[in-house]
Write a protein that holds these residues in place. Structure first.
Motif, PDB file in Angstrom:
ATOM      1  N   ILE A  17      -0.522 -17.964   3.137  1.00 40.18           N
ATOM      2  CA  ILE A  17       0.594 -17.012   3.115  1.00 40.18           C
ATOM      3  C   ILE A  17       0.041 -15.594   3.039  1.00 40.18           C
ATOM      4  O   ILE A  17       0.443 -14.714   3.804  1.00 40.18           O
ATOM      5  CB  ILE A  17       1.549 -17.288   1.927  1.00 40.18           C
ATOM      6  N   GLN A  18      -0.889 -15.371   2.122  1.00 40.61           N
ATOM      7  CA  GLN A  18      -1.465 -14.046   1.952  1.00 40.61           C
ATOM      8  C   GLN A  18      -2.185 -13.588   3.223  1.00 40.61           C
ATOM      9  O   GLN A  18      -2.042 -12.439   3.651  1.00 40.61           O
ATOM     10  CB  GLN A  18      -2.430 -14.037   0.777  1.00 40.61           C
ATOM     11  N   GLN A  19      -2.940 -14.479   3.827  1.00 39.53           N
ATOM     12  CA  GLN A  19      -3.669 -14.139   5.044  1.00 39.53           C
ATOM     13  C   GLN A  19      -2.720 -13.699   6.156  1.00 39.53           C
ATOM     14  O   GLN A  19      -2.896 -12.644   6.762  1.00 39.53           O
ATOM     15  CB  GLN A  19      -4.469 -15.353   5.529  1.00 39.53           C
ATOM     16  N   ARG A  20      -1.687 -14.473   6.376  1.00 43.44           N
ATOM     17  CA  ARG A  20      -0.743 -14.159   7.460  1.00 43.44           C
ATOM     18  C   ARG A  20       0.059 -12.899   7.142  1.00 43.44           C
ATOM     19  O   ARG A  20       0.314 -12.075   8.017  1.00 43.44           O
ATOM     20  CB  ARG A  20       0.185 -15.346   7.704  1.00 43.44           C
ATOM     21  N   ARG A  21       0.431 -12.737   5.874  1.00 45.44           N
ATOM     22  CA  ARG A  21       1.177 -11.538   5.466  1.00 45.44           C
ATOM     23  C   ARG A  21       0.362 -10.285   5.762  1.00 45.44           C
ATOM     24  O   ARG A  21       0.880  -9.296   6.295  1.00 45.44           O
ATOM     25  CB  ARG A  21       1.523 -11.610   3.981  1.00 45.44           C
ATOM     26  N   LYS A  22      -0.913 -10.327   5.445  1.00 47.84           N
ATOM     27  CA  LYS A  22      -1.783  -9.171   5.684  1.00 47.84           C
ATOM     28  C   LYS A  22      -1.974  -8.927   7.174  1.00 47.84           C
ATOM     29  O   LYS A  22      -2.027  -7.774   7.610  1.00 47.84           O
ATOM     30  CB  LYS A  22      -3.125  -9.360   4.981  1.00 47.84           C
ATOM     31  N   GLU A  23      -2.076 -10.008   7.960  1.00 49.13           N
ATOM     32  CA  GLU A  23      -2.178  -9.852   9.412  1.00 49.13           C
ATOM     33  C   GLU A  23      -0.949  -9.146   9.983  1.00 49.13           C
ATOM     34  O   GLU A  23      -1.045  -8.412  10.951  1.00 49.13           O
ATOM     35  CB  GLU A  23      -2.312 -11.213  10.095  1.00 49.13           C
ATOM     36  N   MET A  24       0.189  -9.386   9.361  1.00 48.94           N
ATOM     37  CA  MET A  24       1.450  -8.788   9.813  1.00 48.94           C
ATOM     38  C   MET A  24       1.694  -7.415   9.179  1.00 48.94           C
ATOM     39  O   MET A  24       2.735  -6.809   9.387  1.00 48.94           O
ATOM     40  CB  MET A  24       2.620  -9.717   9.476  1.00 48.94           C
ATOM     41  N   ASN A  25       0.747  -6.943   8.382  1.00 44.90           N
ATOM     42  CA  ASN A  25       0.844  -5.652   7.705  1.00 44.90           C
ATOM     43  C   ASN A  25       2.092  -5.533   6.826  1.00 44.90           C
ATOM     44  O   ASN A  25       2.744  -4.493   6.802  1.00 44.90           O
ATOM     45  CB  ASN A  25       0.797  -4.496   8.712  1.00 44.90           C
ATOM     46  N   LEU A  26       2.391  -6.609   6.109  1.00 39.56           N
ATOM     47  CA  LEU A  26       3.501  -6.593   5.163  1.00 39.56           C
ATOM     48  C   LEU A  26       2.949  -6.547   3.749  1.00 39.56           C
ATOM     49  O   LEU A  26       1.933  -7.179   3.452  1.00 39.56           O
ATOM     50  CB  LEU A  26       4.363  -7.852   5.302  1.00 39.56           C
ATOM     51  N   THR A  27       3.611  -5.818   2.883  1.00 37.46           N
ATOM     52  CA  THR A  27       3.213  -5.815   1.483  1.00 37.46           C
ATOM     53  C   THR A  27       3.798  -7.052   0.806  1.00 37.46           C
ATOM     54  O   THR A  27       4.793  -7.615   1.261  1.00 37.46           O
ATOM     55  CB  THR A  27       3.714  -4.565   0.751  1.00 37.46           C
ATOM     56  N   ALA A  28       3.181  -7.448  -0.284  1.00 40.56           N
ATOM     57  CA  ALA A  28       3.696  -8.575  -1.059  1.00 40.56           C
ATOM     58  C   ALA A  28       5.097  -8.246  -1.571  1.00 40.56           C
ATOM     59  O   ALA A  28       5.988  -9.097  -1.565  1.00 40.56           O
ATOM     60  CB  ALA A  28       2.758  -8.892  -2.213  1.00 40.56           C
ATOM     61  N   GLU A  29       5.286  -7.008  -1.975  1.00 37.40           N
ATOM     62  CA  GLU A  29       6.597  -6.595  -2.478  1.00 37.40           C
ATOM     63  C   GLU A  29       7.671  -6.716  -1.401  1.00 37.40           C
ATOM     64  O   GLU A  29       8.770  -7.207  -1.654  1.00 37.40           O
ATOM     65  CB  GLU A  29       6.523  -5.158  -2.992  1.00 37.40           C
ATOM     66  N   ASN A  30       7.334  -6.301  -0.182  1.00 37.78           N
ATOM     67  CA  ASN A  30       8.287  -6.364   0.918  1.00 37.78           C
ATOM     68  C   ASN A  30       8.650  -7.807   1.253  1.00 37.78           C
ATOM     69  O   ASN A  30       9.830  -8.138   1.413  1.00 37.78           O
ATOM     70  CB  ASN A  30       7.716  -5.656   2.149  1.00 37.78           C
ATOM     71  N   LEU A  31       7.655  -8.675   1.340  1.00 41.16           N
ATOM     72  CA  LEU A  31       7.925 -10.073   1.671  1.00 41.16           C
ATOM     73  C   LEU A  31       8.686 -10.764   0.548  1.00 41.16           C
ATOM     74  O   LEU A  31       9.607 -11.538   0.806  1.00 41.16           O
ATOM     75  CB  LEU A  31       6.624 -10.811   1.991  1.00 41.16           C
ATOM     76  N   ALA A  32       8.335 -10.453  -0.690  1.00 45.77           N
ATOM     77  CA  ALA A  32       9.054 -11.021  -1.833  1.00 45.77           C
ATOM     78  C   ALA A  32      10.534 -10.652  -1.768  1.00 45.77           C
ATOM     79  O   ALA A  32      11.411 -11.504  -1.976  1.00 45.77           O
ATOM     80  CB  ALA A  32       8.440 -10.526  -3.142  1.00 45.77           C
ATOM     81  N   GLU A  33      10.801  -9.402  -1.455  1.00 44.70           N
ATOM     82  CA  GLU A  33      12.187  -8.942  -1.352  1.00 44.70           C
ATOM     83  C   GLU A  33      12.932  -9.684  -0.241  1.00 44.70           C
ATOM     84  O   GLU A  33      14.075 -10.089  -0.416  1.00 44.70           O
ATOM     85  CB  GLU A  33      12.204  -7.440  -1.081  1.00 44.70           C
ATOM     86  N   GLN A  34      12.262  -9.879   0.883  1.00 45.57           N
ATOM     87  CA  GLN A  34      12.898 -10.550   2.017  1.00 45.57           C
ATOM     88  C   GLN A  34      13.234 -12.014   1.733  1.00 45.57           C
ATOM     89  O   GLN A  34      14.206 -12.540   2.269  1.00 45.57           O
ATOM     90  CB  GLN A  34      12.006 -10.473   3.261  1.00 45.57           C
ATOM     91  N   ILE A  35      12.423 -12.678   0.883  1.00 44.55           N
ATOM     92  CA  ILE A  35      12.730 -14.080   0.583  1.00 44.55           C
ATOM     93  C   ILE A  35      13.549 -14.235  -0.697  1.00 44.55           C
ATOM     94  O   ILE A  35      13.956 -15.331  -1.047  1.00 44.55           O
ATOM     95  CB  ILE A  35      11.462 -14.958   0.525  1.00 44.55           C
ATOM     96  N   GLY A  36      13.780 -13.129  -1.389  1.00 43.22           N
ATOM     97  CA  GLY A  36      14.665 -13.159  -2.547  1.00 43.22           C
ATOM     98  C   GLY A  36      14.016 -13.576  -3.857  1.00 43.22           C
ATOM     99  O   GLY A  36      14.664 -14.213  -4.688  1.00 43.22           O
ATOM    100  N   VAL A  37      12.738 -13.228  -4.039  1.00 40.61           N
ATOM    101  CA  VAL A  37      12.074 -13.493  -5.317  1.00 40.61           C
ATOM    102  C   VAL A  37      11.441 -12.209  -5.819  1.00 40.61           C
ATOM    103  O   VAL A  37      11.272 -11.256  -5.063  1.00 40.61           O
ATOM    104  CB  VAL A  37      10.984 -14.602  -5.202  1.00 40.61           C
ATOM    105  N   SER A  38      11.076 -12.207  -7.082  1.00 39.89           N
ATOM    106  CA  SER A  38      10.409 -11.029  -7.630  1.00 39.89           C
ATOM    107  C   SER A  38       8.998 -10.929  -7.067  1.00 39.89           C
ATOM    108  O   SER A  38       8.416 -11.928  -6.622  1.00 39.89           O
ATOM    109  CB  SER A  38      10.341 -11.117  -9.154  1.00 39.89           C
ATOM    110  N   GLN A  39       8.431  -9.735  -7.122  1.00 41.55           N
ATOM    111  CA  GLN A  39       7.062  -9.543  -6.655  1.00 41.55           C
ATOM    112  C   GLN A  39       6.110 -10.369  -7.514  1.00 41.55           C
ATOM    113  O   GLN A  39       5.129 -10.925  -7.014  1.00 41.55           O
ATOM    114  CB  GLN A  39       6.704  -8.050  -6.683  1.00 41.55           C
ATOM    115  N   GLN A  40       6.401 -10.503  -8.797  1.00 40.25           N
ATOM    116  CA  GLN A  40       5.561 -11.276  -9.696  1.00 40.25           C
ATOM    117  C   GLN A  40       5.564 -12.762  -9.308  1.00 40.25           C
ATOM    118  O   GLN A  40       4.517 -13.409  -9.278  1.00 40.25           O
ATOM    119  CB  GLN A  40       6.011 -11.121 -11.161  1.00 40.25           C
ATOM    120  N   GLN A  41       6.762 -13.285  -8.992  1.00 40.27           N
ATOM    121  CA  GLN A  41       6.853 -14.684  -8.584  1.00 40.27           C
ATOM    122  C   GLN A  41       6.118 -14.902  -7.264  1.00 40.27           C
ATOM    123  O   GLN A  41       5.395 -15.874  -7.100  1.00 40.27           O
ATOM    124  CB  GLN A  41       8.318 -15.119  -8.433  1.00 40.27           C
TER     125      GLN A  41
END
Length: 124
Positions: A17-41
């Motif tokens: 997940i982390q590898q693909r997220r970085k390839e797509m230039n998305l922050t963890a915070e942004n992806l967390a928001e899009q899936i509806g969980v906290s950045q910590q989760q």
């Protein structure tokens, strides 16, 4: 309610997940928001310290434009201690083509030229 303990499979999926997220230039915070969980989760998902909810993984696959099977590619027993760069792309032929088509569209003209030159040099 039983608590599910994360294991090597969860870690392997989190790294994917982390590898693909970085390839797509998305922050963890942004992806967390899009899936509806906290950045910590979400961070716990990527570190593999918490088992990921299947519906969250499906949403991640859709957002990252990645076949869900790709996240499990390194989850078999022989590959649990993988390096994130060891298998940077899916191994199935149709997934490779889908991934290449997607990445090709993201490249500018100069990047495409360099990629072709690189591939030409690899074939020598």
């Amino acid at each position: 309610m039983a608590k599910f303990i994360a294991d090597d499979v969860d870690s392997a999926i989190g790294k994917r997940i982390q590898q693909r997220r970085k390839e797509m230039n998305l922050t963890a915070e942004n992806l967390a928001e899009q899936i509806g969980v906290s950045q910590q989760q979400f961070s716990r998902y990527e570190r593999g310290t918490t088992k990921i909810n299947v519906s969250h993984l499906v949403r991640i696959a859709v957002i990252l434009n990645t076949p869900i099977s790709w996240f499990f590619a390194d989850s078999c027993a022989d590959n649990l201690n993988f390096s994130p760069t060891q298998y940077p792309v899916p191994l199935a032929q149709d997934e490779l083509k889908q991934r290449m088509d997607y990445l090709w569209q993201q490249l500018n003209k100069e990047q495409k030229r360099y990629l072709i030159l690189f591939l030409d040099n690899m074939m020598k």
